[in-house]
Design a protein around this motif. Structure first.
Motif, PDB file in Angstrom:
ATOM      1  N   THR A 162     -18.646  56.731  30.109  1.00 53.58           N
ATOM      2  CA  THR A 162     -18.029  57.787  31.044  1.00 53.58           C
ATOM      3  C   THR A 162     -18.114  59.082  30.764  1.00 53.58           C
ATOM      4  O   THR A 162     -19.090  59.869  30.408  1.00 53.58           O
ATOM      5  N   ILE A 163     -17.977  59.521  29.338  1.00 54.96           N
ATOM      6  CA  ILE A 163     -18.421  60.633  28.220  1.00 54.96           C
ATOM      7  C   ILE A 163     -19.140  60.126  27.196  1.00 54.96           C
ATOM      8  O   ILE A 163     -19.191  59.099  27.025  1.00 54.96           O
ATOM      9  N   LYS A 213     -11.123  66.245  33.229  1.00 54.31           N
ATOM     10  CA  LYS A 213     -12.230  65.525  32.742  1.00 54.31           C
ATOM     11  C   LYS A 213     -13.410  66.489  32.625  1.00 54.31           C
ATOM     12  O   LYS A 213     -13.994  66.426  31.355  1.00 54.31           O
ATOM     13  N   SER A 214     -13.553  66.905  33.266  1.00 55.25           N
ATOM     14  CA  SER A 214     -14.945  67.381  34.471  1.00 55.25           C
ATOM     15  C   SER A 214     -14.758  68.474  33.082  1.00 55.25           C
ATOM     16  O   SER A 214     -15.906  68.913  32.965  1.00 55.25           O
ATOM     17  N   LEU A 216     -18.379  59.443  35.410  1.00 58.80           N
ATOM     18  CA  LEU A 216     -17.163  59.765  35.156  1.00 58.80           C
ATOM     19  C   LEU A 216     -15.861  60.337  36.153  1.00 58.80           C
ATOM     20  O   LEU A 216     -15.086  59.833  36.700  1.00 58.80           O
ATOM     21  N   TYR A 234     -15.002  56.395  37.999  1.00 60.08           N
ATOM     22  CA  TYR A 234     -14.151  55.723  36.884  1.00 60.08           C
ATOM     23  C   TYR A 234     -13.509  55.355  37.893  1.00 60.08           C
ATOM     24  O   TYR A 234     -13.038  54.056  37.549  1.00 60.08           O
TER      25      TYR A 234
END
Ligand code: AMP
Ligand code: TRP
Length: 327
Positions: free
Chosen positions: A47-48, A112-113, A124, A127
């Motif tokens: 996702t990253i 996280k974004s 992401l 997730y």
């Protein structure tokens, strides 16, 4: 029938003593009591952005560490998420039963974004649907997670309940279980934030595979305060954190530890703690090195793990598809 415990760990960053003291150690200790499944979540890792070769190396490294700390493949199952296709497939189906609004409330995505600077993937954002699929595929009773993941387990329950209310009883509702407060290990360089795999600053974390001299340097440089007394005092997070690490590695009680360091200075505590950690990690590091001499064996344990859980995952997925009218 033993209760089923499911947990996931991402094959990214370096596994540190926070992971060990807060999670892995408890997984090892509960192997006889529960039916444990540990999933190395490589689909979550992407996702990253990840470099392919590195992801593969990290996946094997996490597996090696889990076996090295004492996860017994005869008692517990360790497997790699992408090897069991049902995870991705159920995640898609659950997506279609998850209102956007529920997903938009997830606080971890917001954090996280921010770090992703303009390149935030849909994955992401999504997730938590994949995490819900991980958990629901195995009729999971308990999910041991840190505070940051509690919201995702609650979302999992909501999605399961919604699906059950439309199609009838399909999913078991999982419960999140938190480690005790003592197991929230803080950063050595900044004891006001949790020790984290994603912090890259040298000196932030003692990693399980750090050589003894690195462990010593990191602990000797740990941030403390300008007071003297060595006591378990939450108001002094630096010293408190070092004492908790000492407590968990030695198993001594707090009164004994305070008595031991009565009249001594921070340097004495740090020196002794460094040796305690070096010794505590020594056996695990040798087992890890031993295991890594035969990577094919680790891979085969993972393949066996996937083969063991696949029938359960496929049974649950088939029931879901049947109810929804797929396939
Ligand atoms: P993560 O590093 O976020 O993939 O977490 C893997 C497991 O280690 C989870 O069960 C976390 O709750 C646990 N964990 C992560 N960081 C810490 C920490 N600083 N202290 C205690 N437990 C932790
Ligand atoms: N999201 C979890 C983390 O970053 C990892 C994870 C993925 C997980 N699937 C899971 C944890 C299922 C528990 C259960 O730590």
């Amino acid at each position: 029938m033993k209760k089923r415990v499911f947990s996931g760990i991402q094959p990214t960053g370096n596994i540190h003593i926070g992971n060990y003291l807060g999670a892995m150690r408890h997984w090892v200790a509960s192997q006889d009591k529960f039916d444990n499944i540990f999933c190395i979540v490589d689909l979550h890792a992407i996702t990253i952005p990840q470099e392919a070769g590195n992801l593969r190396v990290k996946t094997r490294e996490v597996a090696g560490l889990l076996f090295a700390v004492g996860i017994d493949p005869g008692k517990s199952t360790v497997f790699v998420q992408s090897q069991v296709e049902a995870h991705a497939e159920l995640a898609w189906i659950l997506n279609c039963f998850t209102p956007m609004g529920w997903m938009q409330r997830m606080t971890q995505f917001k954090e996280k974004s921010k770090d992703q600077k303009g390149q935030v993937s849909v994955g992401l954002f999504d997730y938590p649907a994949l995490m819900a699929a991980d958990i629901l595929l195995y009729d999971t009773d308990y999910v041991p997670v840190g505070e940051d993941q509690k919201q995702h387990v609650e979302l999992t329950r909501d999605i399961a309940q919604r699906f059950n209310s439309i199609y009838g009883e399909t999913f078991r509702l999982p419960e999140p279980v938190m480690p005790d407060i003592g197991a929230r290990i803080m950063g050595l360089d900044d004891p006001t934030i949790k020790m984290s795999k994603s912090e890259e600053r040298q000196g932030h974390a003692v990693n399980l595979l750090d050589p003894p001299d690195d462990i010593r340097t990191k602990i000797m440089r740990a941030t403390t305060d300008s007071l003297r007394e060595i006591r378990f005092d939450l108001k002094r997070p630096g010293i408190y954190n070092l004492l908790v690490i000492y407590e968990l590695f030695t198993g001594r009680n707090r009164a004994d530890i305070e008595a031991r360091f009565e009249g001594k200075g921070y340097v004495d505590l740090k020196r002794e703690l460094a040796e305690v950690v070096v010794e505590g990690l020594g056996p695990l590091q040798s087992r890890y090195k031993e295991l890594m001499r035969d990577p094919a064996h680790i891979d085969s344990l993972l393949t066996d793990g996937a083969a063991r859980v696949r029938p359960t995952a496929e049974r649950v997925l088939a029931a879901v598809k049947d109810k929804v009218g797929l396939g």
